[in-house]
Write a protein that holds these residues in place. Structure first.
Motif, PDB file in Angstrom:
ATOM      1  N   ARG A  31      -1.428  11.051  -4.138  1.00 51.37           N
ATOM      2  CA  ARG A  31      -2.461  10.408  -4.949  1.00 51.37           C
ATOM      3  C   ARG A  31      -3.838  11.035  -4.704  1.00 51.37           C
ATOM      4  O   ARG A  31      -4.629  11.218  -5.640  1.00 51.37           O
ATOM      5  N   HIS A  49       0.440   8.450  -0.700  1.00 52.53           N
ATOM      6  CA  HIS A  49      -1.020   8.458  -0.589  1.00 52.53           C
ATOM      7  C   HIS A  49      -1.574   9.888  -0.654  1.00 52.53           C
ATOM      8  O   HIS A  49      -2.577  10.146  -1.332  1.00 52.53           O
ATOM      9  N   HIS A  51       0.839  -1.200   0.000  1.00 46.82           N
ATOM     10  CA  HIS A  51       0.000   0.000   0.000  1.00 46.82           C
ATOM     11  C   HIS A  51       0.877   1.255   0.000  1.00 46.82           C
ATOM     12  O   HIS A  51       2.056   1.202   0.369  1.00 46.82           O
ATOM     13  N   ASP A  52       0.249   2.365  -0.400  1.00 42.71           N
ATOM     14  CA  ASP A  52       0.957   3.651  -0.366  1.00 42.71           C
ATOM     15  C   ASP A  52       1.480   3.946   1.033  1.00 42.71           C
ATOM     16  O   ASP A  52       0.779   3.708   2.035  1.00 42.71           O
ATOM     17  N   ASP A  75      -2.993   0.260  -3.837  1.00 40.43           N
ATOM     18  CA  ASP A  75      -3.582   1.601  -3.945  1.00 40.43           C
ATOM     19  C   ASP A  75      -3.379   2.202  -5.335  1.00 40.43           C
ATOM     20  O   ASP A  75      -3.960   3.254  -5.634  1.00 40.43           O
ATOM     21  N   LYS A  91      -9.417   5.928   0.141  1.00 41.05           N
ATOM     22  CA  LYS A  91      -8.702   7.031   0.802  1.00 41.05           C
ATOM     23  C   LYS A  91      -8.532   6.733   2.292  1.00 41.05           C
ATOM     24  O   LYS A  91      -9.467   6.275   2.951  1.00 41.05           O
ATOM     25  N   VAL A 118      -2.159  10.039   7.614  1.00 42.89           N
ATOM     26  CA  VAL A 118      -2.568   8.930   6.752  1.00 42.89           C
ATOM     27  C   VAL A 118      -2.700   7.686   7.629  1.00 42.89           C
ATOM     28  O   VAL A 118      -1.748   7.279   8.302  1.00 42.89           O
TER      29      VAL A 118
END
Length: 411
Positions: A27, A24, A18-19, A158, A165, A130
């Protein structure tokens, strides 16, 4: 232009398929510019970071590296991190850019510094955390540093249009409220009611009803000092108007003493002494004083013997038709064999007259050793108490007021 400012952490750019936080946020928000702040250790990831950011489909940001990198010996020092990161944030805020802060990348000291910057600075900043994909700690989840960046990008869950999100905006409301309350307490303890009033208008830190009460009380105090208005708490008493004015004047001089405004205390003290004498004599000897051109004079027709005493007293140099002052009032009270305690307090207060005149008329400096404001204000209270049948202890007024406000701020 929107700029994402981010440090680099162990989870960047990709971890556990995952990011990481940096990737993230890029993105989700797709800022036009990304400013990267590297530590000495994070520089080893620079190529991977750039490849990951440029892997976002249809997104081509301006990516800049801050001109200085942070040494390994500094990344764990909060004060140093705060200094470095705050200067960076302020620099970009002055350029009029909309800033996004990454609160989830870097060492704990870096994150804490950015948290604090977001809470303290009144600038156009949004800050985000995040959340981990598991919505819990990353503890026990291995790093992917041994895997190639192209493999990490291709297997990143992701890295698709329907990604979920995982951002949480840090609005800092609780922290800001706590900080404002602490500032309010500091102002309260310094008796700076005007600054406290202005702060209370801008920030609501209590319930609506309590804030209304606090603001009203502070406005009342501020206007009393500025315009010599009667405080509501004084105006609502059963005292006559002149007694209310005398009590109100005492409360103003008490406030100036609490704030250690020596010149104000000196100048006002004589006024209180004279007004108290006028009140006392008018109540007990209604025909002794008459007023001419708004100034008090001795009624010599009713009290010729007192005039003779004053004329023969070489120390006071009294002249016929001279308006009365504190020194003459003291002599008159002595001739009338009036309240000895009141006369003694007035004599002690008049002993400061030389220093008062230096301030009021000569604009001279007064050495701190020559004036004890607490003694002066205590004398003023004794004089008020000798002229008015006080039913309350007004000397405790600000202690009680501060305690009431402070108790509300603690809730």
């Amino acid at each position: 232009m929107t700029t994402l400012i981010s440090c680099i952490g162990d989870t960047d750019p990709i971890r556990n398929r995952h990011d990481g936080a940096l990737l993230h946020l890029a993105r989700v928000f797709r800022p036009e510019k990304i400013l990267l702040i590297y530590s000495e250790r994070a520089l080893l990831k620079e190529n991977n970071i750039l490849l990951a950011l440029n892997s976002i489909e249809g997104y081509n940001p301006v990516i800049k590296k801050d001109e200085r990198f942070i040494s390994n010996s500094e990344v764990f020092i909060f004060d140093k991190m705060y200094e470095i990161l705050n200067n960076i944030v302020l620099k970009y805020s002055r350029d009029g850019e909309d800033l996004i802060l990454n609160l989830s990348s870097g060492t704990p000291q870096m994150k804490s510094a950015l948290f604090t910057i977001n809470r303290l600075n009144d600038i156009n900043v949004r800050a985000y955390q995040v959340i981990t994909p598991s919505h819990s700690s990353n503890e026990g989840i291995g790093h992917d540093n041994n895997l190639g960046i192209n493999y990490l990008i291709s297997t990143n869950l992701d890295n698709r249009k329907d990604f979920k999100k995982r951002i949480l905006e840090d609005k800092a409301e609780k922290f800001q409220k706590t900080l404002i309350k602490r500032t309010m307490k500091d102002l309260l303890n310094n008796f700076d009611y005007e600054s406290l009033y202005n702060l209370s208008i801008r920030h609501r830190v209590l319930s609506k009803s309590k804030m209304k009460k606090v603001i009203s009380s502070l406005q009342d105090l501020t206007e009393a000092v500025k315009y010599q208005k009667l405080l509501k708490v004084v105006n609502q008493t059963d005292y006559c108007e002149k007694e209310k004015k005398l009590i109100n004047s005492y409360l103003i001089i008490l406030l100036q003493a609490n704030r250690e405004l020596v010149s104000e205390v000196l100048i006002r003290s004589k006024n209180i002494g004279e007004y108290a004498c006028e009140l006392y004599l008018e109540e007990n000897y209604p025909n002794l004083i008459f007023w001419k051109e708004n100034r008090p004079h001795l009624n010599t027709e009713n009290y010729p013997e007192i005039e003779d005493k004053l004329l023969n007293d070489k120390d006071i140099r009294y002249r016929r038709e001279q308006y009365l002052n504190i020194h003459l009032y003291i002599k008159i009270l002595e001739e009338l064999n009036e309240n000895e305690e009141l006369i003694e307090s007035l004599n002690k207060l008049s002993g400061y007259n030389q220093q008062r005149n230096k301030v009021a008329h000569g604009l001279s400096e007064i050495p701190a050793s020559q004036v004890n404001v607490r003694k002066i204000v205590n004398l003023c209270y004794q004089i008020v108490d000798g002229c008015v049948d006080l039913k309350e202890d007004w000397s405790k007024f600000y202690d009680q007021f501060n305690n009431e406000i402070s108790t509300m701020l603690d809730e």
